[in-house]
Scaffold this motif. Structure first.
Motif, PDB file in Angstrom:
ATOM      1  N   GLN A  13       0.819  -1.229   0.000  1.00 36.37           N
ATOM      2  CA  GLN A  13       0.000   0.000   0.000  1.00 36.37           C
ATOM      3  C   GLN A  13       0.839   1.259   0.000  1.00 36.37           C
ATOM      4  OE1 GLN A  13      -2.812   0.364   3.295  1.00 36.37           O
ATOM      5  NE2 GLN A  13      -3.058  -1.857   3.212  1.00 36.37           N
ATOM      6  N   SER A  14       1.921   1.222   0.769  1.00 43.31           N
ATOM      7  CA  SER A  14       2.703   2.439   0.977  1.00 43.31           C
ATOM      8  C   SER A  14       3.765   2.664  -0.091  1.00 43.31           C
ATOM      9  CB  SER A  14       3.391   2.376   2.342  1.00 43.31           C
ATOM     10  OG  SER A  14       4.272   1.272   2.350  1.00 43.31           O
ATOM     11  N   GLY A  15       4.007   1.640  -0.908  1.00 40.13           N
ATOM     12  CA  GLY A  15       5.030   1.771  -1.932  1.00 40.13           C
ATOM     13  C   GLY A  15       6.416   1.339  -1.448  1.00 40.13           C
ATOM     14  N   PHE A  16       6.532   1.076  -0.149  1.00 37.70           N
ATOM     15  CA  PHE A  16       7.815   0.638   0.411  1.00 37.70           C
ATOM     16  C   PHE A  16       8.286  -0.674  -0.224  1.00 37.70           C
ATOM     17  CE2 PHE A  16      10.122  -1.926   3.584  1.00 37.70           C
ATOM     18  CZ  PHE A  16      11.240  -1.122   3.757  1.00 37.70           C
ATOM     19  N   ILE A  17       7.336  -1.451  -0.742  1.00 38.23           N
ATOM     20  CA  ILE A  17       7.668  -2.760  -1.321  1.00 38.23           C
ATOM     21  C   ILE A  17       8.741  -2.650  -2.409  1.00 38.23           C
ATOM     22  CG2 ILE A  17       5.846  -2.748  -3.111  1.00 38.23           C
ATOM     23  CD1 ILE A  17       6.748  -5.832  -1.000  1.00 38.23           C
ATOM     24  N   ARG A  18       8.770  -1.512  -3.119  1.00 40.86           N
ATOM     25  CA  ARG A  18       9.778  -1.388  -4.183  1.00 40.86           C
ATOM     26  C   ARG A  18      11.192  -1.452  -3.618  1.00 40.86           C
ATOM     27  NH1 ARG A  18       7.693   2.973  -8.702  1.00 40.86           N
ATOM     28  NH2 ARG A  18       5.715   1.937  -9.156  1.00 40.86           N
ATOM     29  N   SER A  19      11.417  -0.753  -2.507  1.00 40.09           N
ATOM     30  CA  SER A  19      12.755  -0.808  -1.876  1.00 40.09           C
ATOM     31  C   SER A  19      13.025  -2.203  -1.341  1.00 40.09           C
ATOM     32  CB  SER A  19      12.866   0.169  -0.709  1.00 40.09           C
ATOM     33  OG  SER A  19      12.308   1.392  -1.041  1.00 40.09           O
ATOM     34  N   SER A  48       5.189  -8.073  -6.374  1.00 37.68           N
ATOM     35  CA  SER A  48       3.815  -7.596  -6.187  1.00 37.68           C
ATOM     36  C   SER A  48       3.413  -6.541  -7.227  1.00 37.68           C
ATOM     37  CB  SER A  48       3.640  -7.068  -4.770  1.00 37.68           C
ATOM     38  OG  SER A  48       4.591  -6.090  -4.513  1.00 37.68           O
ATOM     39  N   THR A  49       2.139  -6.168  -7.157  1.00 36.23           N
ATOM     40  CA  THR A  49       1.587  -5.205  -8.132  1.00 36.23           C
ATOM     41  C   THR A  49       2.452  -3.972  -8.289  1.00 36.23           C
ATOM     42  OG1 THR A  49      -0.564  -5.751  -7.217  1.00 36.23           O
ATOM     43  CG2 THR A  49      -0.497  -3.931  -8.761  1.00 36.23           C
ATOM     44  N   MET A  50       2.817  -3.379  -7.139  1.00 36.20           N
ATOM     45  CA  MET A  50       3.597  -2.140  -7.177  1.00 36.20           C
ATOM     46  C   MET A  50       4.905  -2.320  -7.938  1.00 36.20           C
ATOM     47  SD  MET A  50       2.594   0.674  -5.922  1.00 36.20           S
ATOM     48  CE  MET A  50       3.630   1.663  -4.878  1.00 36.20           C
ATOM     49  N   ASP A  51       5.498  -3.508  -7.821  1.00 35.10           N
ATOM     50  CA  ASP A  51       6.733  -3.788  -8.563  1.00 35.10           C
ATOM     51  C   ASP A  51       6.452  -3.815 -10.059  1.00 35.10           C
ATOM     52  OD1 ASP A  51       8.432  -4.228  -6.251  1.00 35.10           O
ATOM     53  OD2 ASP A  51       7.389  -6.138  -5.980  1.00 35.10           O
ATOM     54  N   LEU A  52       5.331  -4.459 -10.421  1.00 30.02           N
ATOM     55  CA  LEU A  52       4.986  -4.583 -11.844  1.00 30.02           C
ATOM     56  C   LEU A  52       4.661  -3.239 -12.475  1.00 30.02           C
ATOM     57  CD1 LEU A  52       2.789  -7.807 -11.992  1.00 30.02           C
ATOM     58  CD2 LEU A  52       5.161  -7.509 -12.715  1.00 30.02           C
ATOM     59  N   MET A  53       4.208  -2.281 -11.653  1.00 30.60           N
ATOM     60  CA  MET A  53       3.883  -0.958 -12.176  1.00 30.60           C
ATOM     61  C   MET A  53       5.140  -0.128 -12.428  1.00 30.60           C
ATOM     62  SD  MET A  53       0.711  -1.046 -12.599  1.00 30.60           S
ATOM     63  CE  MET A  53       0.758  -2.826 -12.769  1.00 30.60           C
ATOM     64  N   ASP A  54       6.281  -0.618 -11.934  1.00 31.27           N
ATOM     65  CA  ASP A  54       7.544   0.093 -12.101  1.00 31.27           C
ATOM     66  C   ASP A  54       8.186  -0.334 -13.423  1.00 31.27           C
ATOM     67  OD1 ASP A  54      10.017   1.224 -11.945  1.00 31.27           O
ATOM     68  OD2 ASP A  54      10.666   0.121 -10.161  1.00 31.27           O
ATOM     69  N   SER A  94      -4.016 -11.676  -9.017  1.00 27.36           N
ATOM     70  CA  SER A  94      -4.602 -10.380  -8.665  1.00 27.36           C
ATOM     71  C   SER A  94      -3.604  -9.242  -8.883  1.00 27.36           C
ATOM     72  CB  SER A  94      -5.131 -10.386  -7.236  1.00 27.36           C
ATOM     73  OG  SER A  94      -4.114 -10.769  -6.354  1.00 27.36           O
ATOM     74  N   ALA A  95      -2.315  -9.526  -8.683  1.00 28.24           N
ATOM     75  CA  ALA A  95      -1.308  -8.485  -8.942  1.00 28.24           C
ATOM     76  C   ALA A  95      -1.304  -8.102 -10.421  1.00 28.24           C
ATOM     77  CB  ALA A  95       0.076  -8.961  -8.518  1.00 28.24           C
ATOM     78  N   ILE A  96      -1.529  -9.095 -11.275  1.00 24.59           N
ATOM     79  CA  ILE A  96      -1.536  -8.828 -12.715  1.00 24.59           C
ATOM     80  C   ILE A  96      -2.816  -8.096 -13.114  1.00 24.59           C
ATOM     81  CG2 ILE A  96      -1.549  -9.904 -14.996  1.00 24.59           C
ATOM     82  CD1 ILE A  96       0.052 -12.238 -13.680  1.00 24.59           C
ATOM     83  N   MET A  97      -3.941  -8.536 -12.524  1.00 27.64           N
ATOM     84  CA  MET A  97      -5.234  -8.000 -12.949  1.00 27.64           C
ATOM     85  C   MET A  97      -5.492  -6.563 -12.463  1.00 27.64           C
ATOM     86  SD  MET A  97      -5.873 -10.337 -14.889  1.00 27.64           S
ATOM     87  CE  MET A  97      -7.421  -9.823 -15.652  1.00 27.64           C
ATOM     88  N   VAL A 133      -2.614  -4.236 -18.532  1.00 25.81           N
ATOM     89  CA  VAL A 133      -1.825  -3.771 -19.675  1.00 25.81           C
ATOM     90  C   VAL A 133      -0.383  -3.477 -19.259  1.00 25.81           C
ATOM     91  CG1 VAL A 133      -1.610  -2.017 -21.470  1.00 25.81           C
ATOM     92  CG2 VAL A 133      -3.872  -2.913 -20.865  1.00 25.81           C
ATOM     93  N   ARG A 134      -0.265  -2.721 -18.165  1.00 28.25           N
ATOM     94  CA  ARG A 134       1.081  -2.389 -17.695  1.00 28.25           C
ATOM     95  C   ARG A 134       1.805  -3.610 -17.160  1.00 28.25           C
ATOM     96  NH1 ARG A 134       1.207   3.052 -14.185  1.00 28.25           N
ATOM     97  NH2 ARG A 134       3.454   2.811 -13.962  1.00 28.25           N
ATOM     98  N   ALA A 135       1.071  -4.455 -16.445  1.00 22.60           N
ATOM     99  CA  ALA A 135       1.686  -5.662 -15.894  1.00 22.60           C
ATOM    100  C   ALA A 135       2.234  -6.528 -17.032  1.00 22.60           C
ATOM    101  CB  ALA A 135       0.666  -6.444 -15.076  1.00 22.60           C
ATOM    102  N   HIS A 136       1.415  -6.669 -18.066  1.00 22.45           N
ATOM    103  CA  HIS A 136       1.801  -7.486 -19.212  1.00 22.45           C
ATOM    104  C   HIS A 136       3.106  -6.991 -19.846  1.00 22.45           C
ATOM    105  CE1 HIS A 136       0.075  -9.984 -22.789  1.00 22.45           C
ATOM    106  NE2 HIS A 136       1.366 -10.163 -22.638  1.00 22.45           N
ATOM    107  N   GLN A 137       3.213  -5.654 -19.949  1.00 23.20           N
ATOM    108  CA  GLN A 137       4.407  -5.047 -20.532  1.00 23.20           C
ATOM    109  C   GLN A 137       5.665  -5.394 -19.716  1.00 23.20           C
ATOM    110  OE1 GLN A 137       4.227  -0.708 -20.831  1.00 23.20           O
ATOM    111  NE2 GLN A 137       3.354  -1.087 -22.867  1.00 23.20           N
TER     112      GLN A 137
END
Ligand code: C2E
Ligand code: CA
Ligand code: CA
Ligand code: CA
Length: 277
Positions: free
Chosen positions: A82-88, A118-124, A152-155, A159-163
């Motif tokens: 939720q917080s975005g910390f997952i990326r680090s 996770s989702t946040m990673d895939l959005m990066d 669920s992370a993909i869904m 589109v972005r996850a797929h990329q």
């Protein structure tokens, strides 16, 4: 989690406690924990059902808090997401995973490392480059990594996850659909993704020796995976009967407490020696 609470390990519960004050302190605690090396990379073996050999491990993060003791991922990963910390955190885990593979390699142990994303990673969109930089630094082949992603992370943003997934796969990393069977993505959509592995959710595996409905679900998932030319892994294997059933059904790999609970990465070589005896 309730069991762990009784053992005195529960500390944070962002789902129950909705106060943003508490969440803020959890975020700053996680940031401090990363700097103070309180996170640890634990691993759980993945074994082939064809010859029972150790194929690889799944990386599972643990937070060893100086006062609160062991904090399990279900108590901080949702909030890290939720917080975005997952990326680090994911970056740190990937670096540790690479270091660990390097250490094993020096002992002639070549394994595949599965890392949860996770989702946040895939959005990066820079994630593939960030991973490439780490592997470069340690001179490791991308084929030594498998990334586990839930449906669920993909869904969340297909589109972005797929990329991102296409880019990671093009680099040579394996992709696995985690907790398979619990999401709602259509097979038609999954078919388009560059996936190598399906991981059957433990909720279907745990009692499949006693529950006919579960074992039928597992059987059809194995057949489906093989029809799609995918490798299939069952998680949550807690006893010999389940392992035997999975073998009869043609499942490729297993993971679970019957083989080993997750352990600090440094203990794996000793576990392997015991296992192979
Ligand atoms: P997951 O990816 O589905 O991981 C499998 C979970 O099942 C792990 O819990 C593992 O310890 C547990 N497990 C393994 N074998 C058995 C078994 O035989 N029986 C039972 N009852 N459980 C078994 P863990 O380590 O507490 O992790 C929970 C979840 O937290 C993971 O579920 C994953 O979604 C997340 N997580 C853990 N580490 C990471 C990480 O490094 N990054 C991210 N993004 N998420 C992580
Ligand atoms: Ca996983
Ligand atoms: Ca899973
Ligand atoms: Ca899960």
């Amino acid at each position: 989690a309730a069991k762990r609470a009784r053992q005195g390990a529960v500390t944070y519960s962002p789902e129950i406690d909705k106060s943003s004050q508490k969440n803020l302190s959890l975020l700053s605690d996680m940031r401090a924990a990363l700097e103070r090396n309180q996170f640890q990379l634990w691993v759980q073996p993945k074994v082939s059902l064809h010859d029972y050999r150790l194929i690889g491990v799944e990386a599972l993060v643990r937070w060893v808090h100086p006062e609160r003791g062991m904090v399990f991922p279900d108590q901080f990963i949702p909030f890290a997401e939720q917080s975005g910390f997952i990326r680090s955190l994911t970056h740190w885990i990937m670096d540790q995973a690479a270091q660990t593979l390097k250490l094993w390699q020096a002992q002639d142990l070549v394994l595949k490392m599965s890392v949860n994303i996770s989702t946040m990673d895939l959005m990066d969109q820079d994630l593939p480059q960030k991973f490439a930089a780490i592997l470069d630094q340690y001179a490791l082949a991308t084929s030594q990594f498998c990334l586990e992603i839930t449906e669920s992370a993909i869904m969340d943003d297909p589109v972005r996850a797929h990329q991102t997934l296409d880019n990671l796969h093009a680099m040579g990393m394996d992709l696995s659909i985690d907790d398979f069977g619990t999401g709602y993505s259509s097979l038609a959509y999954l078919k388009q993704l560059p996936v190598n592995e399906l991981k059957i959710d433990k909720s279907f595996v745990l009692k499949m020796d006693k529950d006919n409905a579960d074992s039928r679900i597992v059987k059809s998932t194995i057949d489906l995976a093989h029809n799609m030319q995918l490798r299939v892994v069952a998680e949550g294997v807690e006893n010999q009967q389940v392992m035997q059933l999975l073998r009869e059904l043609g499942c490729d790999q297993v993971q679970g407490y019957f083989l080993s609970k997750p352990m600090p990465a440094s203990q794996l070589t000793v576990w392997k020696q015991d296992w192979e005896q």
